[in-house]
Structure formats: structure tokens, C-alpha cells
Scaffold this motif. Structure first.
Motif, mmCIF file in Angstrom:
data_model
loop_
_atom_site.group_PDB
_atom_site.id
_atom_site.type_symbol
_atom_site.label_atom_id
_atom_site.label_comp_id
_atom_site.label_asym_id
_atom_site.label_seq_id
_atom_site.Cartn_x
_atom_site.Cartn_y
_atom_site.Cartn_z
ATOM 1 N N TYR A 27 -2.007 1.616 -4.095
ATOM 2 C CA TYR A 27 -0.748 2.329 -3.874
ATOM 3 C C TYR A 27 -0.784 3.178 -2.600
ATOM 4 O O TYR A 27 0.153 3.905 -2.301
ATOM 5 N N ALA A 28 -1.864 3.100 -1.843
ATOM 6 C CA ALA A 28 -1.903 3.814 -0.558
ATOM 7 C C ALA A 28 -0.859 3.195 0.367
ATOM 8 O O ALA A 28 -0.530 2.019 0.250
ATOM 9 N N SER A 29 -0.352 4.019 1.264
ATOM 10 C CA SER A 29 0.690 3.477 2.135
ATOM 11 C C SER A 29 0.057 2.667 3.257
ATOM 12 O O SER A 29 -1.083 2.889 3.657
ATOM 13 N N VAL A 30 0.833 1.726 3.760
ATOM 14 C CA VAL A 30 0.371 0.896 4.859
ATOM 15 C C VAL A 30 0.045 1.767 6.076
ATOM 16 O O VAL A 30 -0.903 1.515 6.808
ATOM 17 N N SER A 50 -1.450 12.046 1.949
ATOM 18 C CA SER A 50 -0.076 12.126 1.478
ATOM 19 C C SER A 50 0.035 11.542 0.082
ATOM 20 O O SER A 50 1.091 11.501 -0.501
ATOM 21 N N TYR A 51 -1.055 11.065 -0.442
ATOM 22 C CA TYR A 51 -1.070 10.579 -1.816
ATOM 23 C C TYR A 51 -2.447 10.906 -2.353
ATOM 24 O O TYR A 51 -3.368 11.163 -1.590
ATOM 25 N N PRO A 52 -2.600 10.928 -3.660
ATOM 26 C CA PRO A 52 -3.912 11.271 -4.202
ATOM 27 C C PRO A 52 -4.870 10.099 -4.084
ATOM 28 O O PRO A 52 -4.937 9.247 -4.950
ATOM 29 N N VAL A 53 -5.582 10.029 -2.991
ATOM 30 C CA VAL A 53 -6.545 8.949 -2.823
ATOM 31 C C VAL A 53 -7.584 9.075 -3.907
ATOM 32 O O VAL A 53 -8.108 10.151 -4.137
ATOM 33 N N LEU A 72 8.206 -0.369 6.869
ATOM 34 C CA LEU A 72 6.767 -0.138 6.933
ATOM 35 C C LEU A 72 6.395 1.174 6.270
ATOM 36 O O LEU A 72 5.434 1.256 5.514
ATOM 37 N N ALA A 73 7.199 2.184 6.570
ATOM 38 C CA ALA A 73 6.895 3.511 6.048
ATOM 39 C C ALA A 73 6.908 3.514 4.526
ATOM 40 O O ALA A 73 6.229 4.306 3.893
ATOM 41 N N GLY A 74 7.686 2.615 3.943
ATOM 42 C CA GLY A 74 7.779 2.600 2.490
ATOM 43 C C GLY A 74 6.819 1.634 1.827
ATOM 44 O O GLY A 74 6.767 1.555 0.604
ATOM 45 N N LEU A 75 6.053 0.906 2.619
ATOM 46 C CA LEU A 75 5.199 -0.125 2.029
ATOM 47 C C LEU A 75 3.856 0.420 1.558
ATOM 48 O O LEU A 75 3.306 1.333 2.151
ATOM 49 N N THR A 76 3.345 -0.183 0.521
ATOM 50 C CA THR A 76 1.992 0.127 0.080
ATOM 51 C C THR A 76 1.113 -1.090 0.339
ATOM 52 O O THR A 76 1.606 -2.183 0.636
ATOM 53 N N LEU A 77 -0.192 -0.872 0.192
ATOM 54 C CA LEU A 77 -1.119 -1.981 0.409
ATOM 55 C C LEU A 77 -0.799 -3.136 -0.528
ATOM 56 O O LEU A 77 -0.948 -4.299 -0.194
#
Lengths: 156, 503
Positions: free
Chosen positions: B459-462, A141-144, B374-379
Motif C-alpha cells: 500500500y506504499a505510494s508509487v 506519509s504512510y505507516p511503513v 500517479l500520486a494516487g497509485l500504490t505499489l
């Protein structure tokens, strides 16, 4: 969906409690280790006559066994953590989490009144519960950036 | 005050090879634009040409100005943004009948409605040329193309009509063969404040040759073209012996011959400020009105927007984007506290006292739905711990000591130039080290590590991390920056502790 209310209401028995294997208290460390390797299991609940007597985890292996070959022949009862913290089947996920936080532990065995084992509440139980709340989680869902996948199961 | 700028057509010619078909009407339009711009006295760097997709939309390449060959149909929107952020620029939109009226039908409407200070040149050849000849929204009924083999059954759009309806404040029509007229109209359009829309009837020599023959051919155009002049009667014909009168019964213009029955006095005077007049003209095909059909002055979008910004700033002071961002709606989720507490009290087997439960679970009302949070959080939000790293050539003995010393379950293996090469975890220790006949002083980390582990960006999501940890049963995930340098390790404990903190 209210996640907090969910955690507070979800009985632990409804969660995934499968993150464990068992071994008898009469086993040696080597035998328990063999079982951990065979089943890729990280948490071993040690039983005595079918009742929970202790717990032995991969952290114990790291700390006590990995660089100490003498330990292998010892009975598991010498190296396990005896009488671990437990909860009953009536507990909720929030109870288990609170217990984890309080004692800084990664395993909360769930037991019957006679201390026979129902399951083991671990981080994996929590994360699986979380994952169920977000059924649409999808990779990509994001550009890993480093799109790399381990070929082996034990990535980390 | 302003220093005289002397530019010539050459200044606007780029070094690009023009790739239109020989004989294409686009060449004439390009030349006219290049000849007209120097008349405006605007420095070269203040011009921007924005196009969509199509033959005509190659235009910006051939202009030695700023330009964007943009998205199909979206040129007016892009141009709106450009003009709005830098109102000093002279912004020109180059589009075609398909690009503007089919694909970008919606975008052209809103540019007109807002009266953005743009100059839109619509090259109307009544065909899709770039895609080799399909029906366009301006193709007349009966047009046979590859996509309408038995003739079009669709009513065509008249670009002028669309422009008028959308609210453009300068609407004109011209034709590729009349360069002098075209240049003058472009000049007037450039001077106009607000949306200037020019339909240019243009010949596609390959796929729709002669589409405008009746109006472009030397032998016919005098009879068929009506050259509009503000304040002058609308007469046409070789001898200026025909004109338009208002047909009250039919509700439109009617062509009459000037002679016995009608005198020049009866012919309607062209009034470019009259919308009614303009609409009536927009529906004519005989004669074809050419020139400025409609022109009025109205506030432009840029004036309105910048005025509003100034006004609000005067009232409220400078804005703060951060504050605005964090001012989003929040709402209270009323937790059923009493009930839950009772349940907790009654069910805990291990000695959890009530005071502790309150401490952990908290008594304050929940502010935000945790799931949503949670859904909006990033690492990044979880603030992963800095990694403990080790060199691949280090001995396993050393790795074990490090893990014990820090009481951690995973080490990141990094190369001397700080690239993530692998990970070594307690699972590796259990599976491949403990109980094996291995001398830990003889083997290196590189032999036992898991190579090329998954590294998640900050910036990956949790939720992504949750996915890896549940699906692949990882307990530790390396977190890397854009150079693949590890910046942290996220453990399942971190996630669980985050949850506990919010309970």
C-alpha cells in the motif's frame, strides 16, 4: 501540471543525464570494471577517439564477466554492445522513452552530430524528472511497516 | 409482548473503583442514573454511555453497560454515529461544562440542531476540575482561578440557553443534591424522542466548592429554586408566596410577591412547549428554574436519515459503494496533439517512424492527468513481479545462474520461514564479485547480500518508490506483506514501463 505534456515537451538535455561514466575502447574488461567499482557506476559509455563506440553495463558484467575470469583480460570492445541506439540533443523525454520501450533498453546515450557524448538517458533520468514533479514527496506519509534502512549505499 | 425485565441498581454498577474525590457531586448523579435505568425496562445491553474528557467523563467506567470514554468534546458526535447505525440503543452522553461548551462547543450544537435521539447529561461545576481548577466557560464573572487570578472578565455561557438555541427538543435543569427530581427528569429524558439535554448543577468539592450553594443548601434552596411543573403557575419560596410575572416593559420575567398587588392568577403558567418561555427561564438566576424547561416533539435525525435511505432505495434500488467510488469526476485534458507530433517527427535522430510513434504515444485524448493518477497509485496498482528468491546459505554460483536464467538484476534473500533477510543485485556483483579472487562455489549469498533492505508494503505510494529510487539510487525495491514476507520486487523498469504505457 500535465505530466504527459511535460514529458513530450521536455528536451532530454534538460534532464539528468549523468548516470554513466566513460572508458576508452582500448581498455581491458578489468580496467573498465575497476572504474565501475571506483565510481559506483553502472553504465559505461565506451568511446573511440572521444566518440561513442559502444556501451557496457552491469548487466554485461553479470552475464559475461562475473563467473568467467578469462574475460577480465579481454579488450572491452569484445564484450561491449557496439553502436547502441542514440538520440540527438533535440529529442524529448518522450522520444527517449519510446526508444527504450521499442528496443527494451535501459540506456539511451544522447550524442552530438559527430557522436561525441552529451549524456546518458537512463531510468534514473526518468525517475528524477518524476521526482521533480512531486517536490513534496516525503517519506513517512504512510505507516511503513518494515521501517528498515540499509546502512550501505547499495541497497538494491 | 415484551417480557418484563427486572433490573436493579446493582445491575448497572460496574466492578471499577470510583475515582472521584470524596464528596464530589458526581457520586449522586451516578447513583441516580443507576437507579433510573431499571425503570425504563430496557435490557442492559441496549444502553451505551459515551463520554468525552474530564472528571465526569470517567462515568462510563462505573456503569456496567457498553460505553466509550472518547475524545475531548466529541462525545455527542460519536454518540450520533452510534445512534444512527443502531437506533435501537439508548445512547447517553456524559459531558462537563468544559468538555461540552469549550472543547466540544461545536459538537454539542450540531447534536442539538439535528435533534439526534440522545440523552446528554452535562455536569456543570463551573470549573475545570480534572486539570486542577481553571476557568470554565460557565464560570461566572469575577471567578478567581489559577488561570484568572484577578477574576474572570468573561460572560459565562448558560448551558440551557445554548441547548435551546441549538435546537434541542428536551431541555431540563437539575441539581446534584435533589436526587429524586433528577431521577424523574432523567426518566422523562429517556422517554423523549429527540435530543434530551439535562444540565446538572454539580458541586466540585475541591476546586469550586459551594459554586451552587445558594441553590443546593437546605436553608436556601426553597427560597431560590423554582420547581417547574407543566401547566402550573411558576411560584416559589418557602410559603409559595413568590412568583413570576411577565414584565412587558423589561421584556422578561419579574419576581413578585403574591399578596395584595398580585394574585396567583397573575403568575405565568409554565408551558414547556413555548420556546419564548424557555428562553426567558434560561436567563434567570433568581429564582433558579429547575425541571423540564422545554419539551416539544420534532422529527429526529435517525428518523430522517433512515426514512431518506428507504425512500431513495425504493426509487433507485440498493446502492453500490464500488460504483459510487468510481463515479468521481473525470475530465479531459486536451492534448496539443498536432504540435507535439510535429515536434517528435522533427527531432528524432534514430530511425523512429511515425507509425511507431503513434503506436507508442497513442492518438486518443488523455483522460486523466497522469501526475494526479500517479500520486494516487500504490505499489499494488503497478502489480510488481513476484520475487525470485534464494536462501542465504545458497552458493553465489547458484545466485548468478538464477539471475542469468531469469535475466533479472536482483534476487531477494529469504529465510526458510519466508522472512526477507537481504537482497543481492547486479550492483553487488559488479562491486564485490566480478574481478575479485573469489571462488563462487565457496561463498554464500549471505556473505554478499545487502542485509535488511528497505521493504515497502503493497500500500506504499508509487511516489515513495520513486523517492527511494532517486534519492538512494536503488533500482530494485522489495515489496513485502505485513509479515515481512516478500511478495514482489519493483524495479525502476516497472516504473518506466508504466509511464511509457501511458504516453
Amino acid at each position: 501540471m500535465d505530466l504527459l505534456a511535460g514529458l513530450k515537451q521536455e528536451p532530454v538535455t534538460m534532464m539528468d543525464l549523468s548516470d554513466y561514466c566513460t572508458a576508452d575502447i582500448g581498455a581491458t574488461v578489468q580496467e573498465v570494471l575497476n572504474q565501475m567499482q571506483a565510481h559506483h557506476c553502472r553504465h559505461v559509455l565506451i568511446t573511440k577517439e572521444g566518440k561513442l563506440a559502444g556501451i557496457f553495463t552491469d548487466r554485461d558484467v553479470l552475464l559475461k564477466v562475473a563467473d568467467n575470469k578469462d574475460a577480465l583480460g579481454q579488450p572491452i570492445s569484445e564484450l561491449m554492445t557496439p553502436e547502441p541506439w542514440t538520440l540527438s540533443k533535440a529529442a524529448t523525454a518522450a522520444d527517449a522513452l519510446a526508444l527504450m520501450a521499442r528496443h527494451h533498453i535501459r540506456n539511451v546515450p544522447i550524442v552530438e552530430e559527430d557522436r561525441s557524448i552529451v549524456g546518458n538517458f537512463t531510468h534514473l533520468s526518468v525517475l528524477r524528472f518524476l521526482a521533480e514533479q512531486f517536490p513534496d514527496i516525503s517519506i513517512g506519509s504512510y505507516p511503513v511497516y518494515p521501517r528498515r534502512f540499509s546502512r550501505r549505499r547499495h541497497g538494491g | 409482548m415484551a417480557t418484563e425485565i427486572k433490573l436493579t441498581r446493582k445491575d448497572f454498577m460496574s466492578d471499577q473503583t470510583v475515582r472521584w474525590c470524596p464528596g464530589c457531586g458526581d457520586y449522586a448523579i451516578l447513583a441516580t442514573v443507576q437507579k433510573t435505568l431499571p425503570r425504563l425496562g430496557i435490557p442492559k445491553e441496549k444502553f451505551v454511555f459515551v463520554s468525552g474528557i474530564g472528571c465526569s467523563s470517567r462515568f462510563p467506567y462505573y456503569m456496567d453497560t457498553y460505553g466509550i470514554h472518547s475524545i475531548h468534546g466529541r462525545a455527542p458526535t460519536l454518540a450520533t454515529g452510534i445512534k444512527l447505525s443502531n437506533p435501537d440503543l439508548s445512547v447517553w452522553v456524559i459531558t462537563g461544562d468544559g468538555d461540552a461548551l469549550s472543547i466540544g462547543g461545536n459538537h454539542i450544537l450540531h447534536a442539538g440542531r439535528r435533534n439526534v435521539d440522545l440523552n446528554i447529561l452535562l455536569f456543570n461545576n463551573r470549573i475545570y476540575g480534572l486539570t486542577k481548577g481553571q476557568l470554565s466557560p460557565t464560570s461566572p464573572v469575577g471567578t478567581r482561578t489559577k488561570s484568572s487570578p484577578y477574576g474572570s472578565i468573561e460572560r459565562p455561557l448558560y448551558p440551557v440557553e445554548v441547548a435551546l438555541a441549538s435546537g434541542a427538543t428536551f431541555v431540563a435543569r437539575t441539581i446534584d443534591v435533589l436526587q429524586k427530581d433528577m431521577g424523574e427528569i432523567m426518566y422523562q429524558a429517556a422517554l423523549h424522542k429527540g435530543l434530551a439535554f439535562i444540565e446538572i448543577m454539580q458541586n466540585c468539592v475541591i476546586f469550586n466548592n459551594g459554586a451552587w450553594f445558594d441553590y443546593s443548601d437546605r436553608s436556601k434552596r426553597a427560597e431560590n429554586d423554582l420547581f417547574l411543573e407543566p401547566g402550573k403557575p411558576m411560584v416559589f419560596g418557602k410559603n409559595k408566596d413568590k412568583g413570576l410575572v411577565l414584565d412587558e416593559e423589561q421584556g422578561g420575567f419579574r419576581v413578585v410577591e403574591i399578596g395584595d398587588e398580585y394574585s396567583i392568577e397573575d403568575i405565568v403558567i409554565h408551558d414547556p412547549t413555548s420556546l419564548e418561555n424557555a428562553f426567558l427561564l434560561s436567563q434567570l438566576t433568581y429564582p433558579m428554574p429547575l425541571g423540564i424547561i422545554y419539551q416539544v416533539t420534532k422529527p429526529t435525525y435517525c428518523e430522517g436519515m433512515w426514512g431518506q435511505i428507504q425512500q431513495v432505495k425504493a426509487q433507485k434500488g440498493e446502492g453500490n459503494l464500488r460504483e459510487l467510488y468510481y463515479s468521481a469526476d473525470t475530465w479531459e485534458v486536451v492534448a496539443e496533439e498536432e504540435e507535439i507530433k510535429a515536434e517528435v517527427k522533427g527531432t528524432v535522430e534514430a530511425s523512429l517512424d511515425e507509425a511507431y510513434i503513434d503506436e507508442v504515444l497513442g492518438t486518443e485524448p488523455v483522460q486523466v492527468d497522469l501526475a494526479e493518477q500517479l500520486a494516487g497509485l500504490t505499489l499494488h496498482d503497478l502489480n510488481p513481479k513476484p520475487p525470485i528468491t534464494i536462501n542465504p546459505s545458497a552458493l553465489m554460483d547458484h545466485a548468478l545462474s538464477l539471475m542469468k536464467e531469469h535475466n533479472i538484476g536482483a534476487l531477494l534473500v529469504v529465510s526458510p520461514d519466508r522472512h526477507l533477510m537481504g537482497i543481492i543485485t547486479e550492483a553487488d556483483v559488479v562491486d564485490r564479485i566480478a574481478g575479485q579472487d573469489i571462488d563462487l562455489h565457496q561463498v554464500t549469498v549471505g556473505e554478499f547480500m545487502t542485509k535488511e533492505p528497505i521493504g515497502l508494503p503493497l500500500y506504499a505510494s508509487v511516489l515513495e518508490a520513486v523517492h527511494f529510487m532517486t534519492q538512494r539510487r536503488f533500482r530494485h525495491l522489495p515489496v513485502v506483506d505485513e509479515n515481512l514476507h516478500p511478495v514482489g520486487v519493483l524495479s525502476s523498469r516497472d516504473l518506466v514501463e508504466f509511464l511509457i504505457k501511458h504516453l
